[in-house]
Design a protein around this motif. Structure first.
Motif, PDB file in Angstrom:
ATOM      1  N   PHE A  84       0.919  -1.123   0.022  1.00  0.00           N
ATOM      2  CA  PHE A  84      -0.071  -0.169  -0.190  1.00  0.00           C
ATOM      3  C   PHE A  84       0.798   1.244   0.035  1.00  0.00           C
ATOM      4  O   PHE A  84       2.135   1.101   0.500  1.00  0.00           O
ATOM      5  CB  PHE A  84      -1.186  -0.014   1.256  1.00  0.00           C
ATOM      6  N   LEU A  85       0.210   2.319  -0.272  1.00  0.00           N
ATOM      7  CA  LEU A  85       1.106   3.363  -0.684  1.00  0.00           C
ATOM      8  C   LEU A  85       0.606   4.523   0.200  1.00  0.00           C
ATOM      9  O   LEU A  85      -0.743   4.854   0.554  1.00  0.00           O
ATOM     10  CB  LEU A  85       0.658   4.039  -2.127  1.00  0.00           C
ATOM     11  N   THR A  86       1.455   5.346   0.750  1.00  0.00           N
ATOM     12  CA  THR A  86       1.240   6.790   1.561  1.00  0.00           C
ATOM     13  C   THR A  86       1.995   7.846   0.792  1.00  0.00           C
ATOM     14  O   THR A  86       2.902   7.360  -0.186  1.00  0.00           O
ATOM     15  CB  THR A  86       1.827   6.485   2.766  1.00  0.00           C
ATOM     16  N   PRO A  87       1.834   9.074   1.054  1.00  0.00           N
ATOM     17  CA  PRO A  87       2.459  10.106   0.213  1.00  0.00           C
ATOM     18  C   PRO A  87       4.090   9.969   0.529  1.00  0.00           C
ATOM     19  O   PRO A  87       4.801  10.553  -0.441  1.00  0.00           O
ATOM     20  CB  PRO A  87       2.048  11.283   0.871  1.00  0.00           C
ATOM     21  N   GLN A 114      -6.490   2.658   2.532  1.00  0.00           N
ATOM     22  CA  GLN A 114      -5.014   2.945   1.791  1.00  0.00           C
ATOM     23  C   GLN A 114      -5.069   2.506   0.302  1.00  0.00           C
ATOM     24  O   GLN A 114      -5.815   1.248   0.095  1.00  0.00           O
ATOM     25  CB  GLN A 114      -4.001   2.074   2.577  1.00  0.00           C
ATOM     26  N   LEU A 115      -4.686   3.219  -0.459  1.00  0.00           N
ATOM     27  CA  LEU A 115      -4.605   2.654  -1.869  1.00  0.00           C
ATOM     28  C   LEU A 115      -3.369   1.412  -1.843  1.00  0.00           C
ATOM     29  O   LEU A 115      -2.530   1.608  -1.371  1.00  0.00           O
ATOM     30  CB  LEU A 115      -3.942   3.774  -2.942  1.00  0.00           C
ATOM     31  N   SER A 137       5.829   6.947   1.574  1.00  0.00           N
ATOM     32  CA  SER A 137       6.694   5.425   1.512  1.00  0.00           C
ATOM     33  C   SER A 137       5.537   4.507   0.929  1.00  0.00           C
ATOM     34  O   SER A 137       4.467   4.784   0.590  1.00  0.00           O
ATOM     35  CB  SER A 137       6.693   4.992   2.868  1.00  0.00           C
ATOM     36  N   VAL A 138       6.086   3.444   0.331  1.00  0.00           N
ATOM     37  CA  VAL A 138       5.601   2.406  -0.050  1.00  0.00           C
ATOM     38  C   VAL A 138       5.815   1.325   0.797  1.00  0.00           C
ATOM     39  O   VAL A 138       7.026   1.069   1.251  1.00  0.00           O
ATOM     40  CB  VAL A 138       6.028   1.833  -1.480  1.00  0.00           C
ATOM     41  N   TYR A 139       4.627   0.563   1.579  1.00  0.00           N
ATOM     42  CA  TYR A 139       5.025  -0.519   2.150  1.00  0.00           C
ATOM     43  C   TYR A 139       4.610  -1.797   1.154  1.00  0.00           C
ATOM     44  O   TYR A 139       3.532  -1.990   1.074  1.00  0.00           O
ATOM     45  CB  TYR A 139       4.226  -0.437   3.347  1.00  0.00           C
TER      46      TYR A 139
END
Lengths: 206, 206, 206, 206, 206, 206
Positions: F119-122, F142-143, F124-126
């Motif tokens: 999933f993606l945050t502004p 979350q996208l 980081s990518v986890y």
């Protein structure tokens, strides 16, 4: 006659619990799933319940738009209360591009100018032109946008059903980090060249 | 035959999570919007789940009434469980004056005597005379009162839908602090002289 | 090549559940503790998510103030979403007198003029003079007020952490219904004459 | 002078939403996950907020105990408010045997006599002898019991953190329905003969 | 051209709040009613959102069954998110005996073999034979069981509506601690001899 | 001797409330914000708590993937219980493209093959490669994406913290409806030509 001393027996039995009617955030302490630790009630003042600074934001940026937030990290008095706010300024021709608030509904109150706002579902677009005095609601977690569709600056206030609603711009999610361009292309059906072009704009690597 | 050792492999995989079925308050640690920190499960004892002291309160005060509370700060075992209680004693002629619990519904269980209880809405009064064996519910946040309308002492138990319901006496809110008398008069339509008279009783200044 | 037909097998398995991302109120159906019934998704349009009419209210009344609400009964798109809004106009010298919202926190966003706002607890008054660009939060269920303390009209927007926050004016609760004047006097410590005087103003009987 | 007509413009804008501060159950309409439909506010009376009948129950039964409940189906005014109550009478030598409330914490307030109460976790028993004026809390979903451990009748009031807490007696669950005795034995480690013996008492078949 | 610097003014105003979209547990800090403290967002990595180890459990124990849990204490990324999981392996002839999860609904997804699963209410047994591809739901707090009713090993995955659902085996509650055998007999209607026999198996004293 | 009649006085006082421990959806009645109306308890059977059909989905579509859902509209027994599930099959080279569940956390349990999920945050990518026995959690809203990164078919089970989680594929939101291509381009920074190219694939107009 007033039995002040005896009165206080009653009052103290009653009032000691009232400190929990609010829980002002101690932002230096750790967060929890329900919000920040409460400041000691004896240190709380009226200033904890005020936020200053919903002035016009600087819209000289790539979006021609500015968002000024009053979230719990800006405004400790709203901790645990399930509400927050922001001010939105969009210059002519600007927009707040596609984004979501993962855990909050957003209510937009138009103050000046014209904004075309909407949210998207797999089967429909719910979109309207909004003028002064109009409200629009973006239900929780929906992908949505706000575009200045009029002449001159547009201003709106936003209220959120969370004290910390987040704000995830789709472009930053897709093009602002180091997710590989091939993987983005595979999972969005965009062309790799398009992905790389926008990554250059938003600082993405990979 | 019992495979005690192998059994414990299963048991330990199961039981380690069960500590969260309750969260006894560590009242020395900070509060959070969902309640106090949990005491370490290894230090929890049966005493944490007991509260002593719902004895007759001293009603020799300005209200001729006493409220004995068992809120989370008195009774750490209820932390996070959304419930608390109090005992109410009202001498003949006494009352618990107008008050609210900002974040809790109240259930009153009559034990002895007669109480006239009610809550107020802009359009109606919902009020009843209650005798032994009657219950009355005051929905969350409603302004309400309890008056001893019978002969002799009246006693009731109260249950609240919050582990820390607060209790805000209208007289204390309006006349017990330093809000200016003029402002109180303006925002209540009371006469200034009336405001000052009651302030003298409840310790208000200004 | 695109397998449109096979695609739709996947899409239909996914999209049928998305109708619940919102629940537009069917205001003709009964209410429930969680809100109104949902309109059939096929009849929902963008108009359900818009509210028109946050224009200046008529302040020619006893309070010299006007509240224009966008609660769920005015704005069905916010049903179940835990948020609503109102516009507040207060003429010079006017006020929104003491009141509570039993089940909602209120956030006030100043737009024009000056308002002195505050809420009361048994031990403190949390009050501030607010100017354009300031926010103030009134935690859930607290008794609070808003007074135009400046020159000229004052305007603010209000956001609430409930789609149906209610609004209980203390004067209407105490003096607008048929609760007996003696009982009011007993449970507020006001003089009976004062009670009757204000009842005359707010239409109370008894 | 009072501008009654103009006042009502403000009042009606404010008061129409206040009907939702409570939601009295319409018990003839269907239930929902959040509770029953709300009765029309115009038909609500003070009687909806009162429950009569917490009198001594008849304890001449197999448990020598009686439970008189004031749950939402008995007391429509508590619908959606997250609280309910019951009266417990246990004759000398009697008990409320092992049971759970799947979705509610229980608070016990001792009124008369002596009860030994406790709840069980995989690693501990939390149990106490309770006398008049004591409280005990059984956290949500825990297996618990109440035994009259004194002389003469014991009486207590119970409050629950749900308007419909349920009450599942272990004996009825295991021995009151048609679950096969072999399956019960396998999943409890009881002897089949023991299972059949208790089934005879509680009406179980199979 | 991209105004990177000005862009970051907007981005930083937006992104600082997004850290709360999740709250990875800091398992060394105290627990609260809403879950564990959040780890500092700067120390969160993808590993916090992964759990390894849903391999076949060792079923050589008294139940011929194994439960491998991924609860918050095993899997800090689910803290505050209201979900967790477990893997269930039952050898031929084995079972997970009667148990409850006090604060969670359980969803069972059959992967291999045959399990007869059910839950008990005072009036009914809801039970089914489940095969690969079947799901079964055990509503919150209900007493339930799972028996391998087929040939060979049975495997299922379990999902829970809580990040820390607990798991209370009835035999451990009744026969694994030091609750007196007489009290158990009185509150279950079991024979004392039966109680003592099973206590020997599960380690109970008293 | 057993006083069956008297016993039933107690039992009926206890058991009538237990029907609310679950609320099986009446899918023909309207929905509410908390879920569907409850079926009459007398018509509920064990079949309401079972879902059949987590078989391998047909992956011959544009995504080379299949999602089989067990949401409340498929599985009425989970109504109001805050949990649901799905089966995910992804053929070699396929993926579930970028999507969100607006009101639910997702837990993925790997059963077969290899999936790269994230999933993606502004900021980081986890993201992780997952194999049999691994779990991954996608926090609410979350996208996120799932790509078959191995050889052969990949299969996983998904659990959601909502009985009706929705599933919003980004491509369908942006390119499957009639939002104008110019507006999409403006609010995503994609080229108009790219927008039109993908619209052709997903059926979008405008």
């Amino acid at each position: 006659m007033i039995h002040i001393l005896l009165l206080f027996v009653l009052l103290s039995s009653i009032s000691h619990a009232s400190v929990n009617d609010f829980c002002v955030a101690d932002l230096k302490a750790p967060d929890t799933p329900s919000g920040y630790h409460c400041k000691s009630p004896t240190t709380v003042t009226a200033d904890d319940f005020v936020f200053h600074g919903f002035v016009a934001g600087n819209t000289t940026n790539t979006f021609n738009a500015a968002l000024t937030s009053a979230f719990v990290t800006d405004f400790p008095g709203i901790n645990g209360l399930g509400i927050s706010a922001a001010r939105l300024d969009i210059a002519q021709g600007g927009s707040i591009p596609m984004h979501t608030h993962p855990a909050a509904t957003e209510l937009l109150i138009m103050v000046k100018g014209e904004i075309t706002a909407g949210f998207l579902t797999p089967t429909s677009v719910y979109s309207k032109k909004l003028k002064q005095g109009d409200l629009f609601v973006f239900p929780q977690g929906q992908l949505h946008f706000q575009v200045n569709s009029g002449k001159g600056q547009a201003t709106a206030f936003l209220a959120f059903s969370s004290s910390n609603p987040g704000a995830q711009l789709l472009d930053l999610l897709l093009f602002g980090n180091n997710l590989s361009s091939d993987l983005i292309a595979q999972t969005t059906f965009l062309d790799v060249a398009q992905v790389k072009k926008i990554k250059a704009r938003f600082g993405g690597r990979g």
